[in-house]
Design an enzyme around this catalytic site. Structure first.
Site, PDB file in Angstrom:
ATOM      1  N   VAL A 188     -30.195   5.612  60.249  1.00 57.20           N
ATOM      2  CA  VAL A 188     -29.725   4.245  60.509  1.00 57.20           C
ATOM      3  C   VAL A 188     -30.795   3.348  61.131  1.00 57.20           C
ATOM      4  O   VAL A 188     -30.625   2.134  61.190  1.00 57.20           O
ATOM      5  CB  VAL A 188     -28.453   4.225  61.408  1.00 57.20           C
ATOM      6  CG1 VAL A 188     -27.294   4.943  60.735  1.00 57.20           C
ATOM      7  CG2 VAL A 188     -28.737   4.815  62.794  1.00 57.20           C
ATOM      8  N   ASN A 218     -20.909   5.273  64.091  1.00 57.98           N
ATOM      9  CA  ASN A 218     -20.754   6.403  65.015  1.00 57.98           C
ATOM     10  C   ASN A 218     -22.082   7.077  65.376  1.00 57.98           C
ATOM     11  O   ASN A 218     -22.186   7.655  66.453  1.00 57.98           O
ATOM     12  CB  ASN A 218     -19.801   7.424  64.367  1.00 57.98           C
ATOM     13  CG  ASN A 218     -19.857   8.779  65.050  1.00 57.98           C
ATOM     14  OD1 ASN A 218     -19.267   8.986  66.102  1.00 57.98           O
ATOM     15  ND2 ASN A 218     -20.605   9.712  64.461  1.00 57.98           N
ATOM     16  N   SER A 225     -18.447   4.043  74.611  1.00 56.32           N
ATOM     17  CA  SER A 225     -18.489   5.161  75.552  1.00 56.32           C
ATOM     18  C   SER A 225     -17.831   4.708  76.848  1.00 56.32           C
ATOM     19  O   SER A 225     -17.627   3.507  77.052  1.00 56.32           O
ATOM     20  CB  SER A 225     -19.960   5.516  75.825  1.00 56.32           C
ATOM     21  OG  SER A 225     -20.086   6.381  76.930  1.00 56.32           O
ATOM     22  N   TYR A 280     -29.148   4.664  77.553  1.00 55.45           N
ATOM     23  CA  TYR A 280     -27.850   4.967  76.915  1.00 55.45           C
ATOM     24  C   TYR A 280     -26.789   3.984  77.397  1.00 55.45           C
ATOM     25  O   TYR A 280     -26.012   3.444  76.611  1.00 55.45           O
ATOM     26  CB  TYR A 280     -27.435   6.406  77.234  1.00 55.45           C
ATOM     27  CG  TYR A 280     -26.205   6.869  76.470  1.00 55.45           C
ATOM     28  CD1 TYR A 280     -26.294   7.227  75.129  1.00 55.45           C
ATOM     29  CD2 TYR A 280     -24.962   6.931  77.086  1.00 55.45           C
ATOM     30  CE1 TYR A 280     -25.169   7.641  74.430  1.00 55.45           C
ATOM     31  CE2 TYR A 280     -23.833   7.345  76.397  1.00 55.45           C
ATOM     32  CZ  TYR A 280     -23.946   7.705  75.062  1.00 55.45           C
ATOM     33  OH  TYR A 280     -22.833   8.109  74.367  1.00 55.45           O
ATOM     34  N   SER A 297     -27.393   0.667  75.824  1.00 56.51           N
ATOM     35  CA  SER A 297     -27.047   0.660  74.390  1.00 56.51           C
ATOM     36  C   SER A 297     -25.534   0.592  74.192  1.00 56.51           C
ATOM     37  O   SER A 297     -25.043  -0.121  73.317  1.00 56.51           O
ATOM     38  CB  SER A 297     -27.626   1.898  73.685  1.00 56.51           C
ATOM     39  OG  SER A 297     -26.894   3.076  73.986  1.00 56.51           O
ATOM     40  N   ILE A 315     -16.658  14.476  75.365  1.00 58.03           N
ATOM     41  CA  ILE A 315     -16.117  15.144  74.178  1.00 58.03           C
ATOM     42  C   ILE A 315     -17.053  16.312  73.833  1.00 58.03           C
ATOM     43  O   ILE A 315     -18.282  16.124  73.785  1.00 58.03           O
ATOM     44  CB  ILE A 315     -16.050  14.165  72.975  1.00 58.03           C
ATOM     45  CG1 ILE A 315     -15.334  12.859  73.349  1.00 58.03           C
ATOM     46  CG2 ILE A 315     -15.391  14.842  71.780  1.00 58.03           C
ATOM     47  CD1 ILE A 315     -13.886  12.995  73.738  1.00 58.03           C
TER      48      ILE A 315
END
Ligand code: NAP
Length: 255
Positions: A64, A90, A144, A159, A162, A192
């Site tokens: 991507v 995703n 998230s 993270y 983002s 998860i």
């Protein structure tokens, strides 16, 4: 009637974890699913699993971060599969260096995480915009709990930034595309159990305990826990839902 009958759905990062589970769940609800992943073989194995279960699925290798490749894959999907009406952004990675860690590592984290988690979402969404507009489609972005700031766990600033960006992009697109009948939402998973965090779960029980102490449901999630919200947001059940984030975090953000 299945909830996603007559839809064509594209899922990025669909060879593993949450994306793989969403792709299979969409197929069970009648969608034809196109699985995209940098791991082309993994995506094809996941597509074969869906076909073996009686669903409709095909796969293409796609990184991507490569804008031109995203455009080329969107053209191949249009030619070989049909008009995409659901896009799930995703694909994502995570690393947990703090900003005061080794500067070279922090810079590399920033560049890699932004390239995939944020620019990747932009690249793929822009590549599939035309069919999504034509179909009055639905976009589901994977955010998230780090789409919001929290200080319980060591966060990589890259993270966290983002995933804040994913939520901002979700809201901005929802505001602009609503008049075209396109709905744009996000899902905010908690912890998860996927390969993304397998090393943390194996090597850092203290961190897992912090997560679990703040998770009312008292357990880590499974990829399947994200499938229901993803089906809901892509389906007509959510016909008046746009610009929001559905938290699927066992209640983490609630306490
Ligand atoms: P995962 O099991 O590692 O799956 C992610 C998939 O994305 C992998 O197949 C990976 O391929 C692929 N990918 C990585 N870079 C890519 C690229 N440049 N282009 C295309 N595909 C790429 O992770 P996951 O836990 O299911 O995560 C899925 C999403 O959920 C991510 O956006 C993640 O940030 C988000 N999320 C996860 C959690 C969690 O606790 N697991 C919590 C909140 C949010 P390779 O493995 O070959 O690199």
């Amino acid at each position: 009637m299945p909830l996603l009958q007559n839809h064509i759905a594209v899922v990025t990062g669909a060879a593993s974890g949450i994306g793989r589970a969403i792709a299979a769940g969409y197929a069970r609800e009648g969608a034809q699913v196109t699985l995209l992943d940098v791991d082309g073989k993994g995506a094809e194995a996941a597509a074969q699993e869906i076909r073996d279960a009686g669903g409709l699925a095909e796969s293409f290798a796609l990184d991507v971060t490569k804008r031109e490749d995203c455009i080329a894959v969107a053209k191949r999907v249009a030619d070989q599969v049909g008009r995409v009406s659901i896009l799930v952004n995703n694909a994502g990675i995570n690393r947990r260096n703090g900003f005061t860690a080794d500067p070279a590592a922090v810079l590399k984290d920033w560049q890699d995480i932004m390239a995939i988690n944020l620019n990747g979402v932009f690249n793929v969404t822009q590549a599939f915009l035309e069919p999504l507009l034509a179909a009055k489609g639905r976009i589901v972005n994977i955010g998230s709990i780090q789409s919001f700031l929290h200080v319980r766990t060591p966060n990589s600033p890259a993270y966290t930034t983002s995933k804040h960006g994913v939520l901002g992009f979700t809201r901005a697109l929802a505001a602009e595309l609503g008049k075209h009948g396109v709905r744009v939402n996000a899902i905010g998973p908690g912890l998860i159990e996927t390969p993304l965090n397998a090393a943390v779960r194996a090597n850092d029980p203290g961190l897992v305990k912090i997560f679990m102490d703040h998770t009312p449901l008292g357990r880590a999630g499974k990829p399947e826990d994200i499938v229901g919200p993803a089906i809901f947001l892509a389906s007509d059940l959510a016909s008046y839902v746009t610009g929001t984030i559905v938290m699927a975090d066992g209640g983490y953000r609630a306490i």
